[in-house]
Each structure stands twice: as structure tokens, then as C-alpha cells.
Design a protein around this motif. Structure first.
Motif, PDB file in Angstrom:
ATOM      1  N   VAL A   1     -15.886  20.425   3.870  1.00 29.41           N
ATOM      2  CA  VAL A   1     -16.963  19.637   4.461  1.00 29.41           C
ATOM      3  C   VAL A   1     -16.907  19.853   5.973  1.00 29.41           C
ATOM      4  O   VAL A   1     -15.875  19.589   6.599  1.00 29.41           O
ATOM      5  CB  VAL A   1     -16.804  18.132   4.130  1.00 29.41           C
ATOM      6  CG1 VAL A   1     -17.956  17.336   4.721  1.00 29.41           C
ATOM      7  CG2 VAL A   1     -16.699  17.906   2.630  1.00 29.41           C
ATOM      8  N   LYS A   2     -18.013  20.340   6.540  1.00 33.85           N
ATOM      9  CA  LYS A   2     -18.080  20.599   7.982  1.00 33.85           C
ATOM     10  C   LYS A   2     -18.933  19.529   8.645  1.00 33.85           C
ATOM     11  O   LYS A   2     -19.979  19.144   8.110  1.00 33.85           O
ATOM     12  CB  LYS A   2     -18.690  21.979   8.235  1.00 33.85           C
ATOM     13  CG  LYS A   2     -18.776  22.349   9.707  1.00 33.85           C
ATOM     14  CD  LYS A   2     -19.370  23.748   9.864  1.00 33.85           C
ATOM     15  CE  LYS A   2     -19.540  24.105  11.328  1.00 33.85           C
ATOM     16  NZ  LYS A   2     -20.148  25.429  11.494  1.00 33.85           N
ATOM     17  N   ALA A   3     -18.507  19.066   9.816  1.00 32.22           N
ATOM     18  CA  ALA A   3     -19.247  18.045  10.555  1.00 32.22           C
ATOM     19  C   ALA A   3     -19.258  18.392  12.042  1.00 32.22           C
ATOM     20  O   ALA A   3     -18.208  18.630  12.640  1.00 32.22           O
ATOM     21  CB  ALA A   3     -18.603  16.680  10.343  1.00 32.22           C
ATOM     22  N   ALA A   4     -20.449  18.432  12.617  1.00 29.78           N
ATOM     23  CA  ALA A   4     -20.608  18.759  14.039  1.00 29.78           C
ATOM     24  C   ALA A   4     -20.327  17.539  14.917  1.00 29.78           C
ATOM     25  O   ALA A   4     -20.643  16.408  14.549  1.00 29.78           O
ATOM     26  CB  ALA A   4     -22.028  19.256  14.303  1.00 29.78           C
ATOM     27  N   THR A   5     -19.746  17.791  16.080  1.00 26.44           N
ATOM     28  CA  THR A   5     -19.512  16.735  17.057  1.00 26.44           C
ATOM     29  C   THR A   5     -20.839  16.378  17.731  1.00 26.44           C
ATOM     30  O   THR A   5     -21.590  17.253  18.134  1.00 26.44           O
ATOM     31  CB  THR A   5     -18.495  17.203  18.118  1.00 26.44           C
ATOM     32  OG1 THR A   5     -17.270  17.524  17.461  1.00 26.44           O
ATOM     33  CG2 THR A   5     -18.245  16.129  19.167  1.00 26.44           C
ATOM     34  N   VAL A   6     -21.102  15.085  17.837  1.00 28.22           N
ATOM     35  CA  VAL A   6     -22.319  14.570  18.462  1.00 28.22           C
ATOM     36  C   VAL A   6     -21.895  13.647  19.605  1.00 28.22           C
ATOM     37  O   VAL A   6     -20.978  12.836  19.454  1.00 28.22           O
ATOM     38  CB  VAL A   6     -23.182  13.799  17.441  1.00 28.22           C
ATOM     39  CG1 VAL A   6     -24.420  13.222  18.095  1.00 28.22           C
ATOM     40  CG2 VAL A   6     -23.556  14.703  16.274  1.00 28.22           C
ATOM     41  N   THR A   7     -22.572  13.773  20.748  1.00 31.97           N
ATOM     42  CA  THR A   7     -22.265  12.949  21.927  1.00 31.97           C
ATOM     43  C   THR A   7     -23.339  11.888  22.110  1.00 31.97           C
ATOM     44  O   THR A   7     -24.527  12.158  21.955  1.00 31.97           O
ATOM     45  CB  THR A   7     -22.184  13.835  23.187  1.00 31.97           C
ATOM     46  OG1 THR A   7     -21.170  14.825  22.970  1.00 31.97           O
ATOM     47  CG2 THR A   7     -21.829  13.026  24.421  1.00 31.97           C
ATOM     48  N   VAL A   8     -22.911  10.662  22.448  1.00 33.86           N
ATOM     49  CA  VAL A   8     -23.862   9.594  22.760  1.00 33.86           C
ATOM     50  C   VAL A   8     -24.556   9.973  24.069  1.00 33.86           C
ATOM     51  O   VAL A   8     -23.877  10.226  25.074  1.00 33.86           O
ATOM     52  CB  VAL A   8     -23.148   8.236  22.908  1.00 33.86           C
ATOM     53  CG1 VAL A   8     -24.122   7.158  23.341  1.00 33.86           C
ATOM     54  CG2 VAL A   8     -22.444   7.852  21.614  1.00 33.86           C
ATOM     55  N   PRO A   9     -25.894  10.051  24.081  1.00 36.06           N
ATOM     56  CA  PRO A   9     -26.612  10.446  25.299  1.00 36.06           C
ATOM     57  C   PRO A   9     -26.211   9.604  26.518  1.00 36.06           C
ATOM     58  O   PRO A   9     -26.057   8.390  26.417  1.00 36.06           O
ATOM     59  CB  PRO A   9     -28.083  10.214  24.940  1.00 36.06           C
ATOM     60  CG  PRO A   9     -28.119  10.337  23.445  1.00 36.06           C
ATOM     61  CD  PRO A   9     -26.809   9.767  22.968  1.00 36.06           C
ATOM     62  N   GLY A  10     -26.011  10.286  27.638  1.00 42.40           N
ATOM     63  CA  GLY A  10     -25.665   9.611  28.886  1.00 42.40           C
ATOM     64  C   GLY A  10     -24.209   9.204  29.013  1.00 42.40           C
ATOM     65  O   GLY A  10     -23.838   8.524  29.965  1.00 42.40           O
ATOM     66  N   THR A  11     -23.383   9.608  28.033  1.00 41.02           N
ATOM     67  CA  THR A  11     -21.956   9.266  28.066  1.00 41.02           C
ATOM     68  C   THR A  11     -21.130  10.489  27.677  1.00 41.02           C
ATOM     69  O   THR A  11     -21.687  11.521  27.305  1.00 41.02           O
ATOM     70  CB  THR A  11     -21.612   8.142  27.055  1.00 41.02           C
ATOM     71  OG1 THR A  11     -21.588   8.682  25.732  1.00 41.02           O
ATOM     72  CG2 THR A  11     -22.603   6.990  27.122  1.00 41.02           C
ATOM     73  N   THR A  12     -19.815  10.341  27.737  1.00 46.93           N
ATOM     74  CA  THR A  12     -18.924  11.385  27.227  1.00 46.93           C
ATOM     75  C   THR A  12     -18.356  11.007  25.863  1.00 46.93           C
ATOM     76  O   THR A  12     -17.497  11.708  25.342  1.00 46.93           O
ATOM     77  CB  THR A  12     -17.765  11.644  28.205  1.00 46.93           C
ATOM     78  OG1 THR A  12     -17.034  10.431  28.377  1.00 46.93           O
ATOM     79  CG2 THR A  12     -18.277  12.159  29.541  1.00 46.93           C
ATOM     80  N   TYR A  13     -18.829   9.906  25.273  1.00 43.52           N
ATOM     81  CA  TYR A  13     -18.319   9.463  23.975  1.00 43.52           C
ATOM     82  C   TYR A  13     -18.902  10.333  22.877  1.00 43.52           C
ATOM     83  O   TYR A  13     -20.100  10.567  22.816  1.00 43.52           O
ATOM     84  CB  TYR A  13     -18.626   7.981  23.745  1.00 43.52           C
ATOM     85  CG  TYR A  13     -18.060   7.131  24.852  1.00 43.52           C
ATOM     86  CD1 TYR A  13     -16.695   7.141  25.114  1.00 43.52           C
ATOM     87  CD2 TYR A  13     -18.884   6.378  25.662  1.00 43.52           C
ATOM     88  CE1 TYR A  13     -16.164   6.401  26.150  1.00 43.52           C
ATOM     89  CE2 TYR A  13     -18.365   5.621  26.694  1.00 43.52           C
ATOM     90  CZ  TYR A  13     -17.002   5.636  26.938  1.00 43.52           C
ATOM     91  OH  TYR A  13     -16.487   4.910  27.970  1.00 43.52           O
ATOM     92  N   ARG A  14     -18.029  10.826  22.016  1.00 46.67           N
ATOM     93  CA  ARG A  14     -18.438  11.764  20.992  1.00 46.67           C
ATOM     94  C   ARG A  14     -17.679  11.484  19.702  1.00 46.67           C
ATOM     95  O   ARG A  14     -16.599  10.895  19.724  1.00 46.67           O
ATOM     96  CB  ARG A  14     -18.194  13.185  21.465  1.00 46.67           C
ATOM     97  CG  ARG A  14     -16.732  13.483  21.679  1.00 46.67           C
ATOM     98  CD  ARG A  14     -16.456  14.713  22.482  1.00 46.67           C
ATOM     99  NE  ARG A  14     -16.046  14.671  23.845  1.00 46.67           N
ATOM    100  CZ  ARG A  14     -15.390  13.760  24.519  1.00 46.67           C
ATOM    101  NH1 ARG A  14     -15.099  12.627  23.973  1.00 46.67           N
ATOM    102  NH2 ARG A  14     -15.028  13.923  25.749  1.00 46.67           N
ATOM    103  N   ALA A  15     -18.277  11.954  18.609  1.00 47.88           N
ATOM    104  CA  ALA A  15     -17.630  11.785  17.312  1.00 47.88           C
ATOM    105  C   ALA A  15     -18.194  12.801  16.329  1.00 47.88           C
ATOM    106  O   ALA A  15     -19.259  13.379  16.560  1.00 47.88           O
ATOM    107  CB  ALA A  15     -17.858  10.371  16.775  1.00 47.88           C
TER     108      ALA A  15
END
Length: 161
Positions: free
Chosen positions: A116-130
């Protein structure tokens, strides 16, 4: 939205919710020395399976952590396996990672060989990612690997179930 889809016939989703200021009704946790934990903002990880929010029993601020502004390095590097019962050990589960900045995606290898592959997504305007991926009931995780944008393996972890 970090990720969404279906697992075991149920819809699942994971989102990071960023509050620039501490929301009304939220109280900073108390540290062992009695002082309040630092933080001017709040980062919440909202996870759902079958329309039920994981850890909803903990109240509206469960799975939230205080952070300082839009670029607090504290959450980076965390990873967890979450479910609706038995502390995520069985049933439909979600693997959620808050990776370091150079991680572009994660790949989970299951005991049946499925990946199972999952891309990292960043919250716009921040450096928080998951990144987030579903783990079907009855499946065991044999490895969790993370890669950079050049597809170079950065981590290899075999300590998950």
C-alpha cells in the motif's frame, strides 16, 4: 485531506486540522512540573473509519497536540497505527505518519505481499505533513518503508503488526 478511500467495505479518511490560535474550549496540557505545555496553535489528526472518528471517546481535542505556529518541528517523525477497538491491533486500521520533510511517500508491505503506497500531503501554509494508508482486518504489517522524491529509501521499519 491526507488520504481517503475504502477498507473492508468501510469509508476511511485522515485529515490534519490546523488551528492558528488555540481554539475556545481547548486547554494546554499540564507538564509533570506543573507548568503548561508550550504552544500557540493546535494540530489535530482526524481519523475516521466507517464514519466513526477514532478516539472520539476522548472528546473534541483527542488526537490534537499544541504546536508553535506553522513551522514547529515537534510532530515530525511520528508514526502510529490506529483503529476503533483493541488499540488498533485488529479490525480495520489506519497507519498514519507525520514524516520528516524529505519523505515523499510511504509504502506498507502486508503479510499477504500486498503493498500500500501513500503520498505525503502538506497542510497549506504550514510545514505539517502526513501520509495515511488503510490496513485491512486480518492483515499483518511486515514492513513500513519511506522514500524521498527520487525514490530513494530513507527508512525501513519492521516493528509494526
Amino acid at each position: 485531506m491526507i488520504g481517503k478511500g475504502r477498507v473492508d467495505g468501510h469509508r476511511w479518511s485522515v485529515a490534519l486540522e490546523f488551528h492558528r490560535t488555540l481554539p475556545k474550549g481547548y486547554t494546554l496540557p499540564t507538564l509533570p512540573d506543573g507548568a503548561s505545555a508550550p504552544g500557540t496553535s493546535l494540530l489535530c489528526q482526524r481519523m475516521y473509519i466507517g464514519g466513526v472518528r477514532i478516539d472520539h471517546q476522548g472528546g473534541p481535542w483527542s488526537d490534537c497536540q499544541p504546536v508553535t505556529g506553522t513551522n514547529d518541528p515537534g510532530p515530525a517523525g511520528e508514526m502510529g497505527l490506529w483503529g476503533l477497538h483493541d488499540k488498533g491491533l485488529d479490525g480495520s486500521r489506519l497507519m498514519v505518519a507525520n514524516p520528516e520533510p524529505d519523505v515523499a511517500y510511504g509504502v506498507i508491505t502486508l503479510s499477504n505481499g500486498h503493498r500500500v503506497k501513500a503520498a505525503t500531503v502538506t497542510v497549506p501554509g504550514t510545514t505539517y505533513r502526513a501520509w495515511a494508508a488503510p490496513i485491512p482486518d486480518g492483515q499483518t504489517i511486515t514492513a513500513v518503508d519511506q522514500y524521498d522524491s527520487r525514490h530513494q529509501q530513507l527508512t525501513h521499519d519492521t516493528n509494526w503488526r
